[in-house]
Design an enzyme around this catalytic site. Structure first.
Site, mmCIF file in Angstrom:
data_model
loop_
_atom_site.group_PDB
_atom_site.id
_atom_site.type_symbol
_atom_site.label_atom_id
_atom_site.label_comp_id
_atom_site.label_asym_id
_atom_site.label_seq_id
_atom_site.Cartn_x
_atom_site.Cartn_y
_atom_site.Cartn_z
ATOM 1 N N GLU A 1 0.816 -1.218 0.000
ATOM 2 C CA GLU A 1 0.000 0.000 0.000
ATOM 3 C C GLU A 1 0.853 1.273 0.000
ATOM 4 O OE1 GLU A 1 -2.935 -0.118 3.117
ATOM 5 O OE2 GLU A 1 -4.209 -1.456 1.957
ATOM 6 N N GLU B 1 -6.255 -8.207 0.056
ATOM 7 C CA GLU B 1 -6.615 -8.234 1.478
ATOM 8 C C GLU B 1 -8.109 -8.029 1.645
ATOM 9 O OE1 GLU B 1 -4.568 -5.348 3.873
ATOM 10 O OE2 GLU B 1 -2.663 -5.675 2.852
HETATM 11 C C1 GLA Z 1 -3.943 -2.436 5.156
HETATM 12 C C2 GLA Z 1 -2.540 -2.984 5.228
HETATM 13 C C3 GLA Z 1 -2.401 -4.166 6.131
HETATM 14 C C4 GLA Z 1 -3.204 -3.982 7.378
HETATM 15 C C5 GLA Z 1 -4.640 -3.742 7.003
HETATM 16 C C6 GLA Z 1 -5.561 -3.626 8.188
HETATM 17 O O1 GLA Z 1 -4.672 -2.910 4.119
HETATM 18 O O2 GLA Z 1 -2.020 -3.302 3.972
HETATM 19 O O3 GLA Z 1 -1.039 -4.338 6.433
HETATM 20 O O4 GLA Z 1 -2.702 -2.910 8.108
HETATM 21 O O5 GLA Z 1 -4.720 -2.544 6.299
HETATM 22 O O6 GLA Z 1 -6.893 -3.487 7.785
#
Ligand code: GLA
Ligand code: ZN
Length: 686
Positions: free
Chosen positions: A158, A316
Site C-alpha cells: 500500500e 486483502e
Molecule cells: C492495510 C494494510 C495491512 C493492514 C490492514 C488492516 O490494508 O495493507 O497491512 O494494516 O490494512 O486493515
C-alpha cells in the site's frame, strides 16, 4: 472481443485463497509455525503473501543478512502446497536504517523531518533508500528465483503518503522544468500566478505546496499530486527492475487502496502485471444499508478491474472485522462468504486476507484474522473462512474469465483533485459519492459497469456516465464527442468541463473545450443550496409523471438548437428553465443533468437511458432491492452471481426458457436466497 484471458495470471490456475503471513513475528515459537501449516490446509488455503514487513528479520544490522528463516518458510510452505506471493520489505524499516541514514525519513508538509516509526514514512526520492530497496529486492530474487513456491512478487505494501524534503523539492522543480520545457512563463500562465503577484522568474524559486506557504495555486497543487504519483511510480519501478531482470516470468503486483486520493493509481497500473487491492467495506453500519455498502464495494472492485480489464486479486480483506473503523463491527454470519464471492463476481481470481494469524502486540492485535489468539480452528470465523475455501475449490473453471461491461462510469482522479481543491460551489461537492450514486443506478439493475478514468478508451461502451467531470484533459472532449457521434449515450451533469488540465477555466462558456457541441447546452451559472433547501422538477422517465427533488446544486443552462428540454425547475428565479436536457448528436445522445437530483431520479433515469442505449442487464429478471446480479464470461459459459445483501430472504424467478444450472449441472428455476446468501448459476452460450 477476447472474453477469456487465460492464463490471466501465470502460476495461479486455481482460485486463490490466501492471507498475509508474517512468520517473522513468530520465529521464537516454532510450534506455532508448525500449527499454521496444519491450519492453513484445514482452512482450504493455497497461498500466502509472505514477509510483507520483514526488513528487520532479513537485515538485522546494516549489511548483515539473515535469510535462513525465509528459506525455511519458503520450503515449508511449498511442502504444504502453498503458493507464495513474496513481498519486498520496503513498506517499513528497521530503526538502524533511520538512525544511520536520516535522509530516508519523510519530511512533512510543515517541512519537519519525521522520527523513526510507523510504516512507509520514507522519502521516495532518497538515493540511499532507492539503492537499498533495489539491492534487497535483487537479493530476494537471486535467492528464490528457482524456488517452486514462488508465484508472484508483492511490491511493498500500500504505497502511500508523500515527502517534502530537500531531495523531493529538487525533484519537483526538475519535474516542472521538464513538464514546462524549461519555460517559466509557460508555468506562470498555467498556474495563473499573476494572481496576488505570485509569479516566478525561475524554477529555483518554486517551493513545495505547504500549509505554511503556497497552497491556493490550484495548478500547483495539481502538479504536486502528479509529481507525487510520478515519484511513487518511479520508486516502485526501481523496486521492480531487479525482479524482472532475474525472474522475468514471475508476475508482479502491488496492493492498492480503495479510492485513496494521494496519488493516481491508474498511473501505476501499467507497471505491474496484476492489479490487486485491499477491500475493507464497513458492513452493518447504522447510516447505510448493507446493499448500499455492497454497491460502493462493487464500484471499488470495478475500478481495479477496469485498470487492465482482466482478472485481479483481492489481496486483502478481513475474515471478521477491522480495528480502524470508528465502530468495528463483526461481519454477520454469511457475510464473509457473500462479500468474498462479491469480489469474485466482479472479476477477482482470489480471496485473500489480512491476516492469517493475529499478532500478540502492537496496533493490529485486535484486527480480524483467520486464526485468533485462542490458536485453534474451533471458532466461528475459522468456520466461515473454511467455507470460503471449500467454495473456491469448486470455482476453478471461473479463473481467467472476464466481465463484459457495455456501460462505464468515469471517476477520474485528476478531476477529483481539482474538484476537491476548488474554492466555491459548496462543501457538498462530494464527487466520489456522486460517481458512486450514478454507478449504483446501474448496479441495482444488474448492469455490468466499468469504472474508468478520462484517459481510457471510450469506444467499446454504449453508455458512459460522466458525473461532474469538472477537469477536462486535452483531447477528452473530442473523444467524448466521437463516442456520441458514433452512437454512444453520454450523461453529463452540472460542473462539467469548467477547467483544463491545469485548472484554468475554459474561456468562451462552460462546458468548455467544445463540449457545448455535444451536450447541446451552455451552462451560464450555478447556484448552491443550503441544507434543507430544495428545488424539484417534474418529468416522465418511463415510470409515469413524477416530481423529483433537487438538492445542493442547480446549474442554469441554455439549451442550444436541437436540444430537447425534458424537465424544468419548479421554483426559484430560474423556475421554468431546463433542469434535464437531451441532445441528439451524430448517431448518439447526450443527456445533461443540470441539477443534483435525488437518488430515485437517478434510478429511473438510468433504467430508461440504459434500455434506450441497448445496455442490457446481466439477466432479464426482476431484481429486488438489495440483490446484486453480476456475471463473468468465458468463450462458452456465463457465470451469474446472484447475491442477497438484505437481512431477509429473497426468492428470485430465473428467466424462462434459459438453461441455468448450478456448478454441478443441476437445472435451476429460481434462486432462493437466505439473508446474506449467494448463488452461482451458469449457462452455456454460443
Ligand atoms: C492495510 C494494510 C495491512 C493492514 C490492514 C488492516 O490494508 O495493507 O497491512 O494494516 O490494512 O486493515
Ligand atoms: Zn523526500
Amino acid at each position: 472481443m477476447m472474453k477469456k484471458s487465460k492464463p490471466a495470471i501465470p502460476n495461479f490456475s486455481h482460485m486463490v485463497h490466501g492471507a498475509d503471513y508474517n512468520p517473522d513475528q513468530w520465529l521464537n515459537h516454532p510450534e506455532i509455525i508448525e500449527e499454521d501449516m496444519r491450519l492453513m490446509k484445514l482452512a482450504g488455503m493455497n497461498s500466502v503473501s509472505l514477509a510483507i514487513f520483514a526488513w528487520k528479520a532479513l537485515e538485522p544490522a546494516e549489511g548483515v543478512y539473515t535469510f535462513e528463516w525465509l528459506d525455511m518458510m519458503m520450503d515449508k510452505l511449498y511442502e504444504n502446497g502453498m503458493k507464495v506471493i513474496l513481498a519486498t520489505p520496503s513498506g517499513a524499516r528497521p530503526a538502524w536504517m533511520d538512525l544511520a541514514h536520516p535522509e530516508v525519513l519523510r519530511v512533512n508538509n510543515r517541512l519537519e523531518r519525521n522520527l523513526h516509526g510507523g510504516r512507509h514514512n520514507h522519502c521516495y526520492t532518497s538515493p540511499y533508500y532507492r539503492k537499498k530497496t533495489a539491492e534487497m529486492n535483487r537479493m530476494l530474487a537471486e535467492r528464490y528465483q528457482n524456488h517452486p513456491a514462488l508465484g508472484m512478487w508483492h511490491i511493498s505494501n500500500e504505497y502511500n503518503g508523500e515527502c517534502y524534503c530537500e531531495n523531493c523539492q529538487k525533484a519537483f522543480r526538475q519535474w516542472l522544468r521538464e513538464k514546462y520545457h524549461n519555460d517559466i512563463e509557460a508555468l506562470n500562465e498555467q498556474w495563473w500566478t499573476y494572481f496576488w503577484s505570485h509569479g516566478y522568474s525561475d524554477f529555483d524559486e518554486i517551493e513545495v505546496p505547504s500549509a505554511r506557504g503556497e497552497h491556493m495555486v490550484h495548478g500547483m497543487n495539481l502538479d504536486w499530486r502528479r509529481f507525487v504519483t510520478h515519484q511513487t511510480k518511479e520508486f516502485m519501478e526501481n523496486e521492480i527492475r531487479p525482479l524482472k531482470e532475474i525472474t522475468p516470468d514471475i508476475p508482479v503486483t502491488t496492493n492498492m487502496m480503495e479510492t485513496y486520493a494521494g496519488y493516481n493509481p491508474w498511473e501505476l497500473a501499467g507497471s505491474v502485471d496484476v492489479i490487486s487491492w485491499d477491500n475493507y467495506p464497513a458492513w452493518h453500519e447504522n447510516t447505510r444499508k448493507d446493499w448500499e455498502v455492497a454497491a460502493d464495494a462493487g464500484f471499488n472492485h470495478d475500478i481495479f478491474r477496469s485498470m487492465k480489464k482482466k482478472p485481479w486479486f483481492m489481496m486483502e480483506s478481513t475474515p471478521s472485522l477491522v480495528n480502524w473503523h470508528r465502530v468495528n463491527k463483526l461481519k454477520r454470519p454469511g457475510m464473509h462468504l457473500l462479500s468474498s464471492l462479491q469480489a469474485v463476481a466482479h472479476g477477482a481470481d482470489s480471496v485473500q486476507y489480512f491476516q492469517w494469524r493475529k499478532g500478540r502486540g502492537a496496533s493490529e492485535k485486535f484486527h480480524g484474522a483467520v486464526i485468533d489468539h485462542v490458536g485453534h480452528e474451533h471458532t466461528r470465523v475459522f468456520g466461515e473462512v473454511k467455507q470460503v475455501g471449500d467454495t473456491l475449490k469448486r470455482l476453478d473453471e471461473i479463473v481467467g474469465t472476464n466481465v463484459d461491461a457495455k456501460a462505464a462510469v468515469i471517476f477520474d482522479w485528476e478531476s477529483r483533485w481539482a474538484m476537491n481543491d476548488l474554492q466555491g460551489l459548496s462543501d457538498k461537492r462530494n464527487y466520489e459519492q456522486t460517481c458512486k450514486l450514478h454507478y449504483r443506478s446501474l448496479w441495482r439493475q444488474g448492469i455490468a459497469a466499468d469504472v474508468i478514468s478520462q484517459d481510457c478508451d471510450f469506444s467499446g461502451y454504449r453508455l458512459i456516465a460522466a458525473p461532474m467531470l469538472y477537469l477536462l484533459k486535452p483531447g477528452v472532449a473530442n473523444r467524448l464527442k466521437e463516442f456520441v457521434k458514433k452512437g454512444g449515450t453520454l450523461v453529463t451533469t452540472y460542473a462539467t468541463g469548467y477547467v483544463n488540465e491545469n485548472d484554468l477555466c475554459f474561456l468562451g462558456g462552460f462546458p468548455g473545450d467544445g463540449m457545448m457541441d455535444v451536450t447541446g447546452i451552455w451552462a451560464e451559472e450555478i447556484d448552491s443550496l443550503f441544507e434543507g433547501q430544495v428545488n424539484s422538477a417534474r418529468m416522465d422517465l418511463g415510470k409515469g409523471e413524477k416530481t423529483y427533488q433537487i438538492q445542493d446544486f442547480c446549474e442554469r443552462v441554455h439549451p442550444r438548437e436541437g436540444c430537447e428540454v425534458l424537465a424544468v425547475y419548479d421554483s426559484d428565479f430560474y423556475q421554468g428553465e431546463a433542469a434535464l436536457t437531451k441532445h441528439p448528436y451524430g448517431k448518439g445522445i447526450c443527456y445533461h443533468m443540470a441539477a443534483r437530483f435525488e437518488t430515485e431520479m437517478l434510478f429511473d433515469f438510468y433504467e430508461s437511458a440504459a434500455q434506450e442505449a441497448g445496455v442490457r442487464p446481466t439477466l432479464p429478471i426482476s431484481i429486488p432491492e438489495g440483490v446484486s446480479v453480476q456475471a463473468r464470461e468465458s468463450e462458452d459459459t456465463v457465470y451469474y452471481f446472484i447475491m442477497n445483501f438484505n437481512h431477509e430472504p429473497k426468492t428470485i424467478q430465473l428467466p424462462d426458457g434459459r438453461a441455468l444450472t448450478d456448478m454441478d449441472g443441476k437445472r435451476l428455476f429460481h434462486a432462493d436466497l437466505d439473508a446474506f446468501d449467494v448463488m452461482i448459476a451458469k449457462e452455456r452460450i454460443q
